[in-house]
Design an enzyme around this catalytic site. Structure first.
Site, mmCIF file in Angstrom:
data_model
loop_
_atom_site.group_PDB
_atom_site.id
_atom_site.type_symbol
_atom_site.label_atom_id
_atom_site.label_comp_id
_atom_site.label_asym_id
_atom_site.label_seq_id
_atom_site.Cartn_x
_atom_site.Cartn_y
_atom_site.Cartn_z
ATOM 1 C CE1 TYR A 132 40.947 41.482 42.247
ATOM 2 C CE2 TYR A 132 43.598 41.252 42.943
ATOM 3 C CZ TYR A 132 42.071 40.887 42.875
ATOM 4 O OH TYR A 132 41.566 39.732 43.634
ATOM 5 N N GLY B 270 44.695 35.986 49.085
ATOM 6 C CA GLY B 270 45.151 37.069 49.869
ATOM 7 C C GLY B 270 46.802 37.053 49.483
ATOM 8 N N PRO C 148 43.407 31.985 45.429
ATOM 9 C CG PRO C 148 44.960 30.665 44.466
ATOM 10 C CD PRO C 148 43.666 30.584 45.288
ATOM 11 N N GLY C 149 44.034 34.932 43.730
ATOM 12 C CA GLY C 149 43.836 35.597 42.476
ATOM 13 C C GLY C 149 44.936 36.287 42.006
ATOM 14 N NE ARG C 150 46.938 41.497 45.354
ATOM 15 C CZ ARG C 150 46.228 42.798 45.289
ATOM 16 N NH1 ARG C 150 46.871 43.504 44.559
ATOM 17 N NH2 ARG C 150 45.144 42.823 45.766
ATOM 18 C CB CYS D 48 40.250 65.037 31.925
ATOM 19 S SG CYS D 48 40.321 65.448 30.249
ATOM 20 C CD GLU D 49 40.083 61.893 38.314
ATOM 21 O OE1 GLU D 49 39.262 61.956 37.687
ATOM 22 O OE2 GLU D 49 39.871 61.282 39.582
ATOM 23 N NE ARG E 87 45.865 46.610 42.189
ATOM 24 C CZ ARG E 87 47.000 46.800 43.192
ATOM 25 N NH1 ARG E 87 48.162 47.479 42.598
ATOM 26 N NH2 ARG E 87 46.991 46.567 44.342
HETATM 27 N N1 LLP Z 1 38.376 35.203 47.878
HETATM 28 C C1 LLP Z 1 37.630 36.279 48.214
HETATM 29 C C2 LLP Z 1 36.302 36.120 48.684
HETATM 30 C C3 LLP Z 1 38.173 37.680 47.842
HETATM 31 O O1 LLP Z 1 37.357 38.673 48.245
HETATM 32 C C4 LLP Z 1 39.181 37.915 47.235
HETATM 33 C C5 LLP Z 1 39.646 39.157 46.604
HETATM 34 C C6 LLP Z 1 39.936 36.649 46.805
HETATM 35 C C7 LLP Z 1 39.627 35.596 47.048
HETATM 36 C C8 LLP Z 1 41.238 36.709 45.992
HETATM 37 O O2 LLP Z 1 42.309 37.600 46.730
HETATM 38 P P1 LLP Z 1 43.542 37.522 46.174
HETATM 39 O O3 LLP Z 1 44.342 36.403 46.242
HETATM 40 O O4 LLP Z 1 43.663 38.263 44.682
HETATM 41 O O5 LLP Z 1 44.601 38.768 47.013
HETATM 42 N N2 LLP Z 1 41.184 45.531 43.701
HETATM 43 C C9 LLP Z 1 41.902 45.019 44.819
HETATM 44 C C10 LLP Z 1 41.828 43.851 45.281
HETATM 45 C C11 LLP Z 1 40.495 43.549 45.691
HETATM 46 C C12 LLP Z 1 40.542 41.842 46.164
HETATM 47 C C13 LLP Z 1 39.030 41.301 46.471
HETATM 48 N N3 LLP Z 1 38.903 40.169 46.901
HETATM 49 C C14 LLP Z 1 43.263 45.458 44.317
HETATM 50 O O6 LLP Z 1 43.539 45.825 43.270
HETATM 51 O O7 LLP Z 1 44.452 45.367 45.043
#
Ligand code: LLP
Length: 456
Positions: free
Chosen positions: A405, A263, A306-308, A376-377, A345
């Site tokens: 993402y 997050g 962490p992803g983002r 086309c949007e 996004r």
């Molecule tokens: N763990 C779980 C269970 C999650 O659902 C998520 C993200 C993460 C970890 C990773 O979160 P991060 O560190 O990346 O914030 N498509 C959206 C974001 C969707 C996030 C979904 N879950 C966007 O483009 O902002």
């Protein structure tokens, strides 16, 4: 204002999630933008556009900041897992594994990408609110830890394990009931979320899972949302999780994992102000430590996802500017050769981005334009009211912070092929995903015989 300056200033703040651009962003002698030692305009020429570019050093630095900070601030065992939904590929699986991180996957596709990318199966955690029995079987067969999200998971897994001779390793996900400030669609911790068990049913589920023959409950998981700048919700989360850990252990479960989700936000525009990775980890670690100490709980292995903040600012997308439409007194559109299919996004979450012309990043802005995609949007706009130097068709535009993402949420809307992706490091660039060809889009189409007759 010199809008390039924030990159230089922010770079000194080290944590990659606080930089809009990759750590290696630099101007060469001709004042052109380089990343990973590669000139961006040359990359656009060599690989074509749109092009996803990932900077290896930025990703490695983010991974290390999570690993090192966890070691520094949390005295128990710890493991950061890369949330591969942010951007899943063989390269990223292999890269994060080489840094010692685990991986979080949510589908068969992400799971096989992690496994084939060389992530050890005991470092993989499998999520999902509607896993198929095939997905569960694959995870079980590979000894991947499975997150129980609901009763359907329990019912299906029970049947699957009957065919095997080992217990499934289980982590229980619950909704912690914590609100945080982010876009409505990417909040997950509030009570009406579709993910995880309701806190009120946890006691019953703990009892239900006691002494089961098909699995062993070894951990708890909760995630509160994404692109979060506040740290306070994570303090509350630690309390809720430690309390739940205590309850589960009292019932007899060998709970040794506390997974607090991901997050942490990143900087897309200069006004974004996320904490550093180290600050986030410090707060989370101390909160978990305090919450456990308060209850005299043996410290669990602390996991986060962490992803983002691992890949977001490591990535940028190169586009070529094409058509221009001027509506006098209203607005000027500049269209690029991609848009909502490679970056959904802005249209989905109204997200903002920062962009520069790669060959004239320091040129004075002379007009306010709307950077539109080619789909086309009408809503297919990547940047609204954006200041740019005067530019013309053929100029290459870099849109920053697109590592998370974007590729993973890309589509073929309007039958537009997906971009190629490359990784850059020390002056080298390597292809990590082939550009799709229009023919690729026909791969799964079937024209039934009777229609072929009609056509011919
Ligand atoms: N763990 C779980 C269970 C999650 O659902 C998520 C993200 C993460 C970890 C990773 O979160 P991060 O560190 O990346 O914030 N498509 C959206 C974001 C969707 C996030 C979904 N879950 C966007 O483009 O902002």
């Amino acid at each position: 204002m010199d809008i390039f300056r924030p990159f230089e200033e922010n770079r000194n703040q080290a944590s990659p999630n606080r930089n809009i651009s990759p750590l290696t962003t630099a101007l060469d002698k001709e004042q052109k933008l380089n990343v990973g030692g590669c000139k961006l305009s040359s990359l656009a020429q060599e690989y074509g556009t749109p092009l996803y570019v990932l900077d290896e050093l930025t990703i490695r630095t983010s991974c290390r900041e999570y690993i090192d900070s966890l070691r520094k601030y949390y005295p128990g065992k710890s493991l950061p897992l890369y949330a591969s939904k942010a951007n899943s590929s063989l390269l990223l699986s292999s890269l994060v594994a080489s840094e010692g991180m685990g991986i979080d996957v949510v589908s068969e596709g992400e799971l096989i990408t992690a496994l084939k990318g060389g992530v050890p199966s005991d470092l993989i955690v499998f999520h999902g609110n509607n896993k198929s029995s095939d997905e569960l079987l694959l995870a079980y067969d590979n000894d991947v830890k499975i997150v129980l999200d609901n009763q359907f998971d329990i019912e299906q897994l029970k049947e699957i394990v009957k065919l095997g001779n080992k217990k499934a390793k289980l982590i229980l996900r619950f909704t912690p009931g914590i609100e945080c400030h982010t876009h409505e669609y990417i909040k997950t911790g509030h009570i009406d979320s579709k993910f995880g068990f309701d806190p009120d049913e946890l006691s019953d589920v703990f009892v239900q899972l006691k002494d089961i023959e098909w699995g062993e409950l070894i951990g708890l998981h909760a995630h509160i949302g994404s692109q979060i700048f506040e740290v306070e919700p994570h303090k509350d989360l630690a309390e809720v999780m430690a309390k739940t850990l205590q309850k589960g252990r009292e019932i007899g479960h060998p709970l040794d994992i506390l997974n607090v989700g991901g997050g942490l936000g990143i900087r897309y525009v200069t006004s974004d102000d996320p904490p550093t990775i180290a600050q986030w980890v410090e707060v989370v670690s101390k909160a978990v430590l305090n919450a456990c100490n308060k209850r005299s709980l043996e410290l669990p292995c602390l996991m986060c996802e962490p992803g983002r903040s691992i890949v977001g600012t490591a990535g940028l997308t190169l586009y070529k500017i094409g058509s221009r439409k001027e509506i006098p007194g209203v607005k000027t559109y500049l269209a690029i050769d991609g848009g909502m299919s490679d970056n959904p996004r802005p249209i989905t979450y109204q997200s903002s981005y920062t962009a520069f012309l790669v060959d004239r990043p320091l040129a004075k802005a002379s007009e306010i334009v709307t950077i539109a995609g080619k789909h086309c949007e009408s809503g297919d706009v990547l940047l609204h009211d954006f200041s740019l130097p005067n530019c013309s068709s053929g100029d290459v535009l870099a849109v920053f912070s697109t590592g998370a993402y974007n590729s993973s949420m890309s589509s073929n809307y309007n039958r537009i092929p997906k971009p190629a992706a490359i990784i850059v490091s020390n002056g080298n660039s390597e292809l990590i995903q082939l550009r799709e060809l229009p023919e690729d889009l026909l791969r799964n189409d079937i024209l039934p015989d009777r229609f072929i007759k009609k056509v011919s």
